[in-house]
Design a protein around this motif. Structure first.
Motif, PDB file in Angstrom:
ATOM      1  N   LYS A 179       0.810  -1.222   0.000  1.00 58.06           N
ATOM      2  CA  LYS A 179       0.000   0.000   0.000  1.00 58.06           C
ATOM      3  C   LYS A 179       0.844   1.273   0.000  1.00 58.06           C
ATOM      4  CE  LYS A 179      -4.070  -2.157   2.046  1.00 58.06           C
ATOM      5  NZ  LYS A 179      -5.060  -2.176   3.168  1.00 58.06           N
ATOM      6  N   GLY A 180       1.975   1.224  -0.709  1.00 56.34           N
ATOM      7  CA  GLY A 180       2.685   2.463  -0.948  1.00 56.34           C
ATOM      8  C   GLY A 180       4.157   2.501  -0.593  1.00 56.34           C
ATOM      9  N   ALA A 181       4.616   1.624   0.327  1.00 53.98           N
ATOM     10  CA  ALA A 181       6.016   1.711   0.752  1.00 53.98           C
ATOM     11  C   ALA A 181       6.981   1.412  -0.390  1.00 53.98           C
ATOM     12  CB  ALA A 181       6.273   0.772   1.928  1.00 53.98           C
ATOM     13  N   LEU A 182       6.644   0.416  -1.217  1.00 52.77           N
ATOM     14  CA  LEU A 182       7.523   0.092  -2.342  1.00 52.77           C
ATOM     15  C   LEU A 182       7.441   1.165  -3.428  1.00 52.77           C
ATOM     16  CD1 LEU A 182       7.262  -3.789  -2.785  1.00 52.77           C
ATOM     17  CD2 LEU A 182       9.277  -2.470  -2.134  1.00 52.77           C
ATOM     18  N   ASP A 183       6.252   1.748  -3.607  1.00 57.28           N
ATOM     19  CA  ASP A 183       6.129   2.846  -4.585  1.00 57.28           C
ATOM     20  C   ASP A 183       7.063   3.990  -4.206  1.00 57.28           C
ATOM     21  OD1 ASP A 183       3.117   2.364  -6.058  1.00 57.28           O
ATOM     22  OD2 ASP A 183       3.457   1.396  -4.133  1.00 57.28           O
ATOM     23  N   LYS A 184       7.064   4.356  -2.926  1.00 54.63           N
ATOM     24  CA  LYS A 184       7.916   5.457  -2.462  1.00 54.63           C
ATOM     25  C   LYS A 184       9.388   5.125  -2.651  1.00 54.63           C
ATOM     26  CE  LYS A 184       4.738   7.265   1.052  1.00 54.63           C
ATOM     27  NZ  LYS A 184       4.538   7.461   2.511  1.00 54.63           N
ATOM     28  N   LEU A 185       9.744   3.873  -2.311  1.00 58.93           N
ATOM     29  CA  LEU A 185      11.147   3.474  -2.428  1.00 58.93           C
ATOM     30  C   LEU A 185      11.586   3.485  -3.896  1.00 58.93           C
ATOM     31  CD1 LEU A 185      13.656   2.583  -0.932  1.00 58.93           C
ATOM     32  CD2 LEU A 185      12.783   0.236  -0.951  1.00 58.93           C
ATOM     33  N   THR A 186      10.697   3.028  -4.777  1.00 63.37           N
ATOM     34  CA  THR A 186      10.994   3.046  -6.214  1.00 63.37           C
ATOM     35  C   THR A 186      11.197   4.472  -6.719  1.00 63.37           C
ATOM     36  OG1 THR A 186       9.704   1.027  -6.539  1.00 63.37           O
ATOM     37  CG2 THR A 186      10.164   2.326  -8.494  1.00 63.37           C
ATOM     38  N   ALA A 187      10.463   5.409  -6.113  1.00 62.94           N
ATOM     39  CA  ALA A 187      10.574   6.818  -6.505  1.00 62.94           C
ATOM     40  C   ALA A 187      11.761   7.514  -5.846  1.00 62.94           C
ATOM     41  CB  ALA A 187       9.286   7.555  -6.138  1.00 62.94           C
ATOM     42  N   GLY A 188      12.528   6.752  -5.035  1.00 63.04           N
ATOM     43  CA  GLY A 188      13.727   7.309  -4.425  1.00 63.04           C
ATOM     44  C   GLY A 188      13.531   7.865  -3.033  1.00 63.04           C
ATOM     45  N   THR A 194      12.963  -0.934   5.067  1.00 67.18           N
ATOM     46  CA  THR A 194      14.318  -0.415   4.974  1.00 67.18           C
ATOM     47  C   THR A 194      14.694  -0.209   3.499  1.00 67.18           C
ATOM     48  OG1 THR A 194      15.190  -2.664   5.129  1.00 67.18           O
ATOM     49  CG2 THR A 194      15.066  -1.413   7.155  1.00 67.18           C
ATOM     50  N   PRO A 195      15.673   0.654   3.214  1.00 59.87           N
ATOM     51  CA  PRO A 195      15.919   1.090   1.831  1.00 59.87           C
ATOM     52  C   PRO A 195      16.638   0.051   0.972  1.00 59.87           C
ATOM     53  CG  PRO A 195      17.451   2.178   3.312  1.00 59.87           C
ATOM     54  CD  PRO A 195      16.485   1.426   4.178  1.00 59.87           C
ATOM     55  N   ASN A 196      15.903  -1.010   0.657  1.00 55.52           N
ATOM     56  CA  ASN A 196      16.411  -2.020  -0.266  1.00 55.52           C
ATOM     57  C   ASN A 196      15.271  -2.383  -1.207  1.00 55.52           C
ATOM     58  OD1 ASN A 196      18.040  -4.354  -1.255  1.00 55.52           O
ATOM     59  ND2 ASN A 196      16.316  -5.456  -0.361  1.00 55.52           N
ATOM     60  N   PRO A 228      13.762  -4.942  -3.701  1.00 60.08           N
ATOM     61  CA  PRO A 228      13.898  -6.312  -4.215  1.00 60.08           C
ATOM     62  C   PRO A 228      13.522  -6.392  -5.688  1.00 60.08           C
ATOM     63  CG  PRO A 228      11.867  -6.094  -2.953  1.00 60.08           C
ATOM     64  CD  PRO A 228      12.607  -4.798  -2.795  1.00 60.08           C
ATOM     65  N   SER A 229      13.899  -7.476  -6.326  1.00 59.50           N
ATOM     66  CA  SER A 229      13.656  -7.632  -7.768  1.00 59.50           C
ATOM     67  C   SER A 229      12.173  -7.757  -8.095  1.00 59.50           C
ATOM     68  CB  SER A 229      14.408  -8.863  -8.284  1.00 59.50           C
ATOM     69  OG  SER A 229      13.912 -10.037  -7.656  1.00 59.50           O
ATOM     70  N   TRP A 230      11.366  -8.099  -7.097  1.00 62.54           N
ATOM     71  CA  TRP A 230       9.931  -8.303  -7.334  1.00 62.54           C
ATOM     72  C   TRP A 230       9.086  -7.075  -6.985  1.00 62.54           C
ATOM     73  CZ3 TRP A 230       8.155  -7.677  -2.405  1.00 62.54           C
ATOM     74  CH2 TRP A 230       8.987  -8.083  -1.349  1.00 62.54           C
ATOM     75  N   ALA A 231       9.718  -5.947  -6.713  1.00 60.18           N
ATOM     76  CA  ALA A 231       8.990  -4.755  -6.264  1.00 60.18           C
ATOM     77  C   ALA A 231       7.886  -4.344  -7.236  1.00 60.18           C
ATOM     78  CB  ALA A 231       9.969  -3.599  -6.062  1.00 60.18           C
TER      79      ALA A 231
END
Length: 470
Positions: A376-385, A396-398, A400-403
């Motif tokens: 619900k958004g954590a991976l979206d934010k991480l993908t956006a930097g 945490t700021p990692n 994964p390949s399946w994001a």
């Protein structure tokens, strides 16, 4: 099957040696198979998923080949598992793998029962008992005590941190008699684990006693835990398209983690062909592994007490196996990592119940919140930097390949519910306002006397006690 050592790849031993030794007393390393054979397509692609026992037998077979005949292995599996691991959907893209249907209501029953029966099988012709030393942060001790109680040829000593496990957990592991006893150590789980590991590398002590381990440092604890990953992932692969209308969804296993044996078992299942795309390593404030994944630097540290006490591990043993099986970059491809504080854990128990009707324990709640945040958004934010600082609870700021599969709504999650919520009744009641239902097998232990023996956090004292009493 040949087993090697995480610290010395030239070591080659058979399954019996790896199980009975527990760990390599010469190097302090842990045993791992040199190969992870994949199950046949006939099993993996069957229209109707195999039963739990069938999978357990097929997965165990190559690891014991030439040492336990098929007929004996079948009997061991049947005796181990009069229970299974139900998979419960709580929303269209979330499943809970219930691992608390064994005798002590915790996931460790799956590994401990297999280990006890395998050890008894290998010890059947020995004149002297095999002494099992086990450190517990909560559920391991009761599972091992139950699995080994009155098993011929085996003797068990459980070490647990005084005042740092729930009252019910303490009752479960301190009320045994006969060949099982508990030591209440004035320290943390890491102190207990250090006492056990030091004993295994003490040549003088090993000349007096035949020692082995029942923690996840013992390979016979890890291998059977891979059975339920295979079972659950095949089941979810089969039913998920009907539940969420996603064809061939990516399956993400969300694993509440302390000593990281359970997650390592998931890695073994994946290597054997389980249709698992990736893992979420979900911890409490003892975030040693999430910090390692984020920074590349492994820093063991003293553990801190939390509501999810079975995960209160600051120096997880199975870091050694994970880093032997994978490079850091491969781990980062496979894992998302996440940690949650006590406030977040209580809120997750409440939110899970109010939104789904499901009552989850504090450990499963960490996994529930991790999955919820990730989808619900954590991976979206991480993908956006946008990176969450590692000192703050959350992802945490990692990356994964399946994001992107999660971001694009092409994934489903399996949350491992590692213990029955009644084992943490006060915590759960505080969160949802009522007591979880207490299983009869838990209620019975409450009236039993506590037989725990006080023990100082001192190796010489511990060693002297072992020599004098065993």
């Amino acid at each position: 099957m040949i087993y090697t050592d995480t610290r010395d790849s030239s070591v080659k031993v058979d399954f019996k040696t790896a199980v009975v030794s527990g760990m390599n007393s010469q190097t302090g390393g842990l045993f791992i198979p040199t190969d992870f054979p994949k199950l046949s397509d006939e099993i993996l692609k069957r229209a109707a998923p195999p039963s739990f026992r069938e999978l357990a037998y097929e997965m165990a077979k190559p690891y014991v080949e030439g040492e336990i005949p098929d007929k004996d292995l079948n009997a061991i599996i049947a005796d181990c598992y009069p229970f299974s691991a139900p998979v419960v959907p709580i929303d269209p893209t979330t499943y809970v793998l219930e691992l608390f249907h064994g005798p002590t209501c915790a996931f460790k029953d799956f590994g401990a029962r297999f280990m006890a029966r395998v050890m008894s099988y290998f010890n059947r012709n020995e004149l002297e008992p095999l002494h099992i030393l086990v450190a517990t942060s909560g559920d391991t001790g009761s599972a091992v005590g139950s699995a080994f109680h009155n098993v011929p040829g085996l003797d068990v000593t459980i070490l647990y941190p005084e005042g740092k496990i729930s009252p019910l957990q303490e009752k479960q592991l301190s009320t045994f008699t006969g060949n099982v006893r508990a030591l209440s150590v004035k320290g943390t789980f890491d102190d207990c684990q250090k006492l056990v590991k030091t004993a295994f590398t003490d040549e003088e002590l090993r000349k007096k006693l035949r020692l082995s381990s029942a923690n996840s440092i013992n390979i016979s604890r890890l291998l059977p835990q891979s059975f339920y990953y295979m079972y659950a992932s095949l089941l979810v692969k089969n039913r998920a398209p009907h539940d969420c209308k996603i064809d061939n969804p990516s399956i993400i296993c969300v694993v509440p983690s302390g000593n990281f044996g359970n997650l390592t078992s998931g890695l073994i299942a994946q290597k054997m062909g389980a249709p698992i795309r990736g893992f979420v390593a979900a911890t409490n404030a003892n975030r040693t592994i999430p910090d390692w994944i984020a920074t590349g630097e492994y820093k063991a540290r003293p553990s801190v007490a939390t509501l999810s006490n079975a995960m209160d591990v600051g120096a997880p043993s199975n870091y050694e196996r994970i880093s032997a099986m994978y490079t850091l970059e491969e781990v980062r491809e496979l894992f998302a990592s996440y940690w949650l504080d006590d406030e977040g854990t209580s809120k997750a128990i409440k939110d899970c119940n109010s939104k789904t009707g499901y009552i989850i324990d504090p450990h499963g709640a960490v996994g529930y919140q991790a999955w919820n945040d990730i989808r619900k958004g954590a991976l979206d934010k991480l993908t956006a930097g946008v990176k969450n600082p590692i000192e703050n609870p959350g992802l945490t700021p990692n990356l994964p390949s399946w994001a992107n599969e999660v971001i694009n709504k092409q994934a489903v999650g399996i949350i491992l519910e590692t213990a029955h919520p009644a084992k943490f009744g006060d915590i759960v009641k505080s969160a949802i306002g009522r007591d979880p239902v207490m299983p009869d097998r838990l209620e019975k232990v409450l009236s039993l006397p506590n037989n725990a023996i006080p023990m100082e956090n001192n190796y010489d004292t511990f060693k002297s006690w072992l020599i004098e009493n065993l």
